[in-house]
Design an enzyme around this catalytic site. Structure first.
Site, PDB file in Angstrom:
ATOM      1  N   ASN A  32     -13.721 -48.300 -64.468  1.00 33.85           N
ATOM      2  CA  ASN A  32     -14.169 -48.309 -65.527  1.00 33.85           C
ATOM      3  C   ASN A  32     -13.302 -47.236 -66.014  1.00 33.85           C
ATOM      4  O   ASN A  32     -12.462 -47.120 -67.334  1.00 33.85           O
ATOM      5  CB  ASN A  32     -15.557 -47.811 -65.599  1.00 33.85           C
ATOM      6  CG  ASN A  32     -16.677 -48.770 -65.265  1.00 33.85           C
ATOM      7  OD1 ASN A  32     -16.256 -50.205 -65.484  1.00 33.85           O
ATOM      8  ND2 ASN A  32     -17.394 -48.810 -65.844  1.00 33.85           N
TER       9      ASN A  32
ATOM     10  N   GLY B 166     -19.773 -43.777 -71.142  1.00 29.00           N
ATOM     11  CA  GLY B 166     -18.986 -42.711 -70.960  1.00 29.00           C
ATOM     12  C   GLY B 166     -18.315 -43.016 -70.060  1.00 29.00           C
ATOM     13  O   GLY B 166     -17.640 -41.959 -70.345  1.00 29.00           O
ATOM     14  N   ASP B 167     -17.698 -43.591 -69.401  1.00 28.62           N
ATOM     15  CA  ASP B 167     -16.507 -43.930 -69.391  1.00 28.62           C
ATOM     16  C   ASP B 167     -15.564 -43.673 -69.781  1.00 28.62           C
ATOM     17  O   ASP B 167     -14.755 -43.364 -69.269  1.00 28.62           O
ATOM     18  CB  ASP B 167     -17.195 -45.232 -67.693  1.00 28.62           C
ATOM     19  CG  ASP B 167     -18.240 -44.782 -66.765  1.00 28.62           C
ATOM     20  OD1 ASP B 167     -17.854 -43.714 -66.308  1.00 28.62           O
ATOM     21  OD2 ASP B 167     -18.255 -45.846 -66.460  1.00 28.62           O
TER      22      ASP B 167
ATOM     23  N   ASP C   1     -20.259 -55.091 -61.116  1.00 26.54           N
ATOM     24  CA  ASP C   1     -21.553 -55.276 -61.628  1.00 26.54           C
ATOM     25  C   ASP C   1     -22.499 -56.246 -61.753  1.00 26.54           C
ATOM     26  O   ASP C   1     -21.356 -57.351 -62.008  1.00 26.54           O
ATOM     27  CB  ASP C   1     -21.115 -54.562 -63.177  1.00 26.54           C
ATOM     28  CG  ASP C   1     -20.742 -53.080 -63.038  1.00 26.54           C
ATOM     29  OD1 ASP C   1     -20.794 -52.683 -62.530  1.00 26.54           O
ATOM     30  OD2 ASP C   1     -20.397 -52.586 -64.805  1.00 26.54           O
TER      31      ASP C   1
ATOM     32  N   GLU D  41     -20.160 -41.352 -58.307  1.00 26.07           N
ATOM     33  CA  GLU D  41     -20.173 -42.464 -57.156  1.00 26.07           C
ATOM     34  C   GLU D  41     -19.053 -42.269 -55.932  1.00 26.07           C
ATOM     35  O   GLU D  41     -19.369 -43.356 -55.265  1.00 26.07           O
ATOM     36  CB  GLU D  41     -19.836 -43.356 -58.107  1.00 26.07           C
ATOM     37  CG  GLU D  41     -21.367 -43.230 -59.131  1.00 26.07           C
ATOM     38  CD  GLU D  41     -20.824 -45.103 -60.000  1.00 26.07           C
ATOM     39  OE1 GLU D  41     -22.058 -45.474 -60.291  1.00 26.07           O
ATOM     40  OE2 GLU D  41     -19.859 -45.835 -59.924  1.00 26.07           O
TER      41      GLU D  41
ATOM     42  N   GLY E 295     -15.544 -45.186 -61.307  1.00 20.28           N
ATOM     43  CA  GLY E 295     -13.794 -44.693 -61.129  1.00 20.28           C
ATOM     44  C   GLY E 295     -12.804 -46.086 -62.048  1.00 20.28           C
ATOM     45  O   GLY E 295     -11.896 -45.099 -62.665  1.00 20.28           O
TER      46      GLY E 295
ATOM     47  N   ASP F  52     -23.883 -52.946 -76.184  1.00 19.46           N
ATOM     48  CA  ASP F  52     -24.234 -53.012 -74.451  1.00 19.46           C
ATOM     49  C   ASP F  52     -23.836 -51.675 -75.051  1.00 19.46           C
ATOM     50  O   ASP F  52     -22.510 -51.455 -75.116  1.00 19.46           O
ATOM     51  CB  ASP F  52     -23.794 -53.989 -74.085  1.00 19.46           C
ATOM     52  CG  ASP F  52     -23.542 -54.168 -72.387  1.00 19.46           C
ATOM     53  OD1 ASP F  52     -24.760 -52.684 -71.815  1.00 19.46           O
ATOM     54  OD2 ASP F  52     -23.356 -54.410 -72.167  1.00 19.46           O
TER      55      ASP F  52
END
Length: 301
Positions: free
Chosen positions: A45, A251-252, A15, A141, A43, A246
């Site tokens: 994460n 969601g992960d 990232d 992804e 994945g 942040d």
């Protein structure tokens, strides 16, 4: 007995994060903060989030033979994730370009890199991981054909959890295996396509999604918690009020927590309630993997 509470099959990205006062319009340039590089990818994460909570976790992914790949492997191992399924080489490590505004909202562009080379044959070669795992989680992804192969390789009695992000139309075979399918508003509407209509009610999205074949559906609602739906009915699950710094990775973290708690025997509503707390704890810190809470931090929230 299963060796793993959760097997995550998915992406691993570096990232690249820049803070901005506002996101640029088309053709516009804005100045941002210093560049920060963090381990990420949906994945990777999910695997770190689950391991931080105490789940016995393995990751099946592909990274490049480069500095970003080494960063990702180090992050997984330091969190306690088993990286026996992480393949190295074939393309540069995937990269996510992330801008974060002062409210904590983010915009993301992903270069898949090695994630795009995680192939169905890689899934078949990892059969021992599938047979050793109570729950298997995936995202989009990685190539859709690879996700299809994940469904075909599930061990008898295991549970499949899918977050269709970034969203795209899903084959019936994949939808039928989802228990649950986890979507936010955008993902729900893309997955539904024309069937989504004009409704703004999550209950309607869930009902229409269930009609497409998943065994259960979870719609995440940000600060409002989540909605869970199955043949037994629909339930709203509240979240915890926090100051968002942040939202990257929230969601992960939610998906990982929910998948782990389902494997531990909790009901869908119970698992979603816990996952909502994990997501809330995540948004109180900067970054993705570095913001994922331990079980003790979730309990103290």
């Amino acid at each position: 007995m299963n060796d793993y509470d959760l097997l995550v099959v998915g992406s691993a990205n570096a990232d690249l994060v820049i803070g901005v006062e506002r996101r640029p319009a088309a053709g516009e340039t804005v100045l941002g903060s210093d560049l920060a590089v963090h381990p990420g990818g949906k994945g990777a994460n999910q695997a770190v989030a689950a391991a931080r909570l105490g789940a016995r976790t393995a990751l099946l992914a592909r990274v490049g033979d480069d500095a970003h790949g080494r960063l990702l492997l180090d992050s997984q191992r330091s969190a306690g994730v088993d990286t026996v399924g992480v393949l190295v080489g074939g393309a540069p490590t995937g990269v996510a370009l992330i801008t974060v505004d002062p409210s904590g909202d983010n915009s993301i562009v992903v270069s898949p890199g090695a994630n795009g080379r995680l192939a169905p044959q890689d899934v078949r070669a990892a059969g021992s991981l599938f047979h050793a795992s109570r729950v298997v989680s995936a995202q989009l992804e990685i190539p859709l054909e690879t996700v299809v192969e994940v469904v075909r390789c599930l061990a008898p009695g295991s549970r499949f959890v899918l977050n269709p992000s970034p969203p795209q139309p899903l084959p019936t075979e994949v939808l039928a295996a989802c228990d649950p399918l986890i979507v936010n508003e955008h993902e729900a509407k893309v997955t539904l396509g024309d069937a989504g209509g004009l409704s703004d009610e999550p209950e309607d999205w869930a009902r229409l999604l269930l009609a497409k074949g998943p065994r259960s559906v979870v719609v995440t609602l940000g600060g409002e918690g989540a909605l869970v739906a199955s043949a037994e009915g629909t339930v709203r699950v509240p979240s915890v009020a926090v100051r968002a710094v942040d939202t990257t990775g929230a969601g992960d973290a939610f998906t990982a927590a929910l998948a782990w708690r389902l494997g531990a025997g909790e009901s869908l509503a119970e698992a979603a309630a816990y996952a909502a707390r994990v997501g809330a704890a995540t948004v109180t810190k900067q970054g993705a993997q570095m913001s994922f809470p331990t079980a003790a931090e979730v309990a103290a929230l």
